[in-house]
Design an enzyme around this catalytic site. Sequence first.
Site, PDB file in Angstrom:
ATOM      1  N   LYS A  75     -39.682   5.754  20.070  1.00 51.48           N
ATOM      2  CA  LYS A  75     -40.181   5.044  18.890  1.00 51.48           C
ATOM      3  C   LYS A  75     -40.722   6.044  17.876  1.00 51.48           C
ATOM      4  O   LYS A  75     -41.287   7.080  18.256  1.00 51.48           O
ATOM      5  CB  LYS A  75     -41.286   4.069  19.352  1.00 51.48           C
ATOM      6  N   SER A 150     -43.215  -4.698  17.767  1.00 51.28           N
ATOM      7  CA  SER A 150     -42.822  -3.758  16.744  1.00 51.28           C
ATOM      8  C   SER A 150     -41.804  -2.714  17.219  1.00 51.28           C
ATOM      9  O   SER A 150     -41.226  -2.014  16.392  1.00 51.28           O
ATOM     10  CB  SER A 150     -44.057  -3.030  16.211  1.00 51.28           C
ATOM     11  N   SER A 174     -45.750  -5.152  21.851  1.00 47.00           N
ATOM     12  CA  SER A 174     -44.647  -4.505  21.125  1.00 47.00           C
ATOM     13  C   SER A 174     -43.578  -3.842  21.976  1.00 47.00           C
ATOM     14  O   SER A 174     -42.535  -3.475  21.435  1.00 47.00           O
ATOM     15  CB  SER A 174     -45.202  -3.480  20.140  1.00 47.00           C
TER      16      SER A 174
HETATM   17  N1  GLN Z   1     -47.366  -8.013  17.045  1.00 45.59           N
HETATM   18  C1  GLN Z   1     -48.632  -7.440  17.387  1.00 45.59           C
HETATM   19  C2  GLN Z   1     -49.290  -6.897  16.152  1.00 45.59           C
HETATM   20  O1  GLN Z   1     -48.717  -7.019  15.126  1.00 45.59           O
HETATM   21  C3  GLN Z   1     -48.466  -6.388  18.421  1.00 45.59           C
HETATM   22  C4  GLN Z   1     -47.979  -5.114  17.873  1.00 45.59           C
HETATM   23  C5  GLN Z   1     -47.941  -4.015  18.892  1.00 45.59           C
HETATM   24  O2  GLN Z   1     -48.027  -4.229  20.090  1.00 45.59           O
HETATM   25  N2  GLN Z   1     -47.880  -2.808  18.392  1.00 45.59           N
HETATM   26  O3  GLN Z   1     -50.340  -6.373  16.188  1.00 45.59           O
END
Ligand code: GLN
Length: 484
Positions: A75, A150, A174
């Site tokens: 990532k 994400s 994510s």
């Molecule tokens: N969707 C969640 C957020 O927007 C989790 C994101 C993540 O785990 N980085 O915070």
Amino acid sequence: MSGLPSATALVRAVQTRDTTPQALLDVALARVQAAAPLNALVSVNPHAAQDAAGVAARVDAGETLPLAGLPIIVKDNINVTGTRTTCGSRILDRYVSPYTATAARRLQDAGAVIIGKANMDEFAMGSSTESSASGPTLNPWDPARVPGGSSGGSAAAVAAGLTAVALGSDTGGSVRQPAALCGVYGLKPTYGRVSRFGLVAYASSLDQIGPLAHRAEDLALLMNVMAGHDPHDPTSLDAPPAFRTGTPDDLRGLRVGVIRESLDGNTAGVTATLTATLDALHSAGATVQEISVPQLRYAIAAYYLIAMPEASSNLARFDGMVYGHREPGSDVTASMTLTRERGFGREVQRRIMIGTYALSSGYYDAYYSRAMKIRRRLADSFTAAFAHVDVLVTPTSPFPAFRRGEKTSDPLAMYAADVDTVAVNLTGLPALSVPMGFETVDGTALPVGIQFIAPALNDELLLRVAGGLEGLGAVQARVAPAYA
Ligand code: GLN
């Protein structure tokens, strides 16, 4: 591609000299190119060929490397020396990492070749990979749909078979949610199990790096290399990894608890997949019972009231003075203001503002400190639940992949996508999303993931359960049809 990608098999082939790291790299890069419309990658590692040559020399010298020549995608919030690390943000569009994150370095030291950086929601804030400055990533199962987020680039890359494995980061779901929406495995290790050194921080008390793959044994392969204490990360734990996959025997006598609060609000296909999963566990000799974790209904609110304040503090460093993009201004304040105004996207700006607000004097007690109390209670409820069961089960997401654009104008609807995943980050527990089924929507089969949650430091148990389900033939891992 024939069969399911297997990192374990690729490594073996390099060790037995049936292939070379360079040959594996060429195949992976050709697949990346063929899948360009997915926009799964932000950049290709310019040093990959050199890295592959280095691994080849070590193999030729007789070294046995656990990840010999294995191509991997990480990532874009994980630093790798000499690669761009944009975090999906304009503010870091030209930032080149001067060092490598411990998790990535351990993989490289073990022979893995990082071929590129995966697309992501800006600063890992999102559930759809639509907020990246590099444009959205598409779901390989249906390009009209999101891959989740994400870590949507990592999940799409594995689902399309660009590489057998990838790394993501999981702050509120994510790794697991995009894994579920793309039909691959995604593991969120116990907080502290994998070093966060070199991972660009979103919410430091929640962030964890985790692997995505098609097979439980490949997750084990990566975890055995990556996990363990790192002097550079004081929150990393001294818990040596001992991952292996299981067999159906591991399921006999297993006490499984399905979380009652996760049973409502799911699509028919998600409900059916959960039922089929519980039936499979039962048929293998596990006992299944319902368990209540009452605070789960407050988990989303508590999560965002903790994640946003932490983000507002962590993102203060991006002011154009040290890292990345800088807008000119008449003085330093004007320059910083303009840099942040133009460098950050809307969702990141929204979170910095809400987070700062929730921490401000007068509101701290009303918001942040109440969220911290829920966090404590939630942890107590999980501890109580684990007095009765070995693992807990929920859907990973209440619905399969949604359409691009469907939730972008409604932040609360986007946040609600994390309803089943955030509690695990708030409590530090390990959890695994397993590709267990499909739901056909408008004539297209979309993957459905089921989440398994274990007590802290019992990450190993999750892979044994997954291996057991694989042994039963219950796991539905496959490369998305258009890329198979
Ligand atoms: N969707 C969640 C957020 O927007 C989790 C994101 C993540 O785990 N980085 O915070």
